[in-house]
Design a protein around this motif. Sequence first.
Motif, PDB file in Angstrom:
ATOM      1  N   LEU A 206       0.485   4.368  -2.848  1.00 60.51           N
ATOM      2  CA  LEU A 206       0.564   5.774  -2.643  1.00 60.51           C
ATOM      3  C   LEU A 206       1.735   6.358  -2.829  1.00 60.51           C
ATOM      4  CD1 LEU A 206      -0.883   8.050  -0.311  1.00 60.51           C
ATOM      5  CD2 LEU A 206       1.235   6.951   0.992  1.00 60.51           C
ATOM      6  N   ASP A 207       2.365   5.682  -3.664  1.00 57.43           N
ATOM      7  CA  ASP A 207       3.256   6.460  -4.208  1.00 57.43           C
ATOM      8  C   ASP A 207       2.830   6.642  -4.859  1.00 57.43           C
ATOM      9  OD1 ASP A 207       5.705   6.739  -1.823  1.00 57.43           O
ATOM     10  OD2 ASP A 207       6.260   4.979  -2.370  1.00 57.43           O
TER      11      ASP A 207
ATOM     12  N   LEU B 106       0.947  -1.131   0.003  1.00 57.83           N
ATOM     13  CA  LEU B 106       0.275  -0.466   0.103  1.00 57.83           C
ATOM     14  C   LEU B 106       1.258   1.413  -0.008  1.00 57.83           C
ATOM     15  CD1 LEU B 106      -2.563  -1.120   2.717  1.00 57.83           C
ATOM     16  CD2 LEU B 106      -2.508  -1.219   0.024  1.00 57.83           C
ATOM     17  N   ASP B 107       1.722   1.101   0.264  1.00 60.79           N
ATOM     18  CA  ASP B 107       2.841   2.427   0.451  1.00 60.79           C
ATOM     19  C   ASP B 107       3.196   2.492  -0.943  1.00 60.79           C
ATOM     20  OD1 ASP B 107       2.653   2.803   3.107  1.00 60.79           O
ATOM     21  OD2 ASP B 107       4.493   1.521   3.634  1.00 60.79           O
TER      22      ASP B 107
ATOM     23  N   SER C 157      -7.396   1.065   4.256  1.00 61.22           N
ATOM     24  CA  SER C 157      -6.114   0.521   5.062  1.00 61.22           C
ATOM     25  C   SER C 157      -6.119   0.070   5.226  1.00 61.22           C
ATOM     26  CB  SER C 157      -6.403   2.107   6.175  1.00 61.22           C
ATOM     27  OG  SER C 157      -7.864   0.537   7.095  1.00 61.22           O
TER      28      SER C 157
ATOM     29  N   ARG D  47      -0.428   9.838  -5.238  1.00 60.47           N
ATOM     30  CA  ARG D  47       0.348  10.523  -4.406  1.00 60.47           C
ATOM     31  C   ARG D  47      -0.316  11.783  -5.633  1.00 60.47           C
ATOM     32  NH1 ARG D  47       4.216   9.861  -1.184  1.00 60.47           N
ATOM     33  NH2 ARG D  47       2.981   9.683   0.359  1.00 60.47           N
TER      34      ARG D  47
ATOM     35  N   LEU E 205      -7.424   8.728  -0.345  1.00 55.67           N
ATOM     36  CA  LEU E 205      -7.071   7.174  -0.166  1.00 55.67           C
ATOM     37  C   LEU E 205      -8.045   6.722   0.794  1.00 55.67           C
ATOM     38  CD1 LEU E 205      -3.240   7.537   0.885  1.00 55.67           C
ATOM     39  CD2 LEU E 205      -5.026   6.959  -1.658  1.00 55.67           C
TER      40      LEU E 205
END
Length: 270
Positions: A91-92, A87-88, A104, A95, A101
């Motif tokens: 997000l990159d 998920l990180d 979670s 974003r 978003l």
Amino acid sequence: RVDPGCNVGRAGQQEEEGRERSLSQKVLLDWVNDVLVEDRIIVKQLEEDLYDGQVLQKQLKLADHKLNVAEVTQSEIGQKQKLQTVLDAVLDLLRPHGWALRWSVDSIHGKNLVAILHLLIALATHFRAPIRLPEHVSVQVVVVRKREGLVHSSHPLSRPLLACLAERDAFDTLFDHAPDKLNLVKKFADGVYLVLLMGLLEDYFVPLHNFYLTPESFDQKVHNVSFAFELMLDGGLRRPKARPEDVVNLDLKSTLRVLYNLFTKYKNVE
């Protein structure tokens, strides 16, 4: 006194919304499986097969992004750590585009279907997946809390599933009120007219080897529309908000937006 006709109408609307939600899930499920063909993985249920991040990391290969995570993780802690890494990375990707978003680690790992659908819609939109989702789809969300040994639930809230994609504009209104008068734009679906039109507007000849004059396949049509978009950029227009796949799929509003951008710039050209 309750008018039974109102109940019938409401029931019919709910039934239609249910069908559209099911269609949205199927469209996204088919897209996920198309991406996974080379990996010989078949996803049968989104909430059961995507919760641990194993399949989600495979979707990121569309961005040529390979994550350094374990292939199989049995423990819940390990699964959440892996999912956090995935998920990180998502997000990159999202974003810079200002995505809201709506998921979670806990909601995805908890097999929250609404959160998983929001995530997949964001990825499909970012990667310009060749799919078309039903519009105006909403889900009923009921919040359940346990207090002092008793379960309390709130009234269901209706949340639009595709609200993150785009706001309604004048073309949505036009389409709502006069869809029967818009069939003319279907002639632009294969991209040929768009390419030739750009040549006429910019006063140059487009070499025939740059596009398919008589496209036969979906990919050839997408190539034509994509090439027309490149010509628009060269002509000083902004990149159309529509995707080439939307135009090829006969999405009238997307095609109208493209044509209106052309009209705005070239309306005074003789």
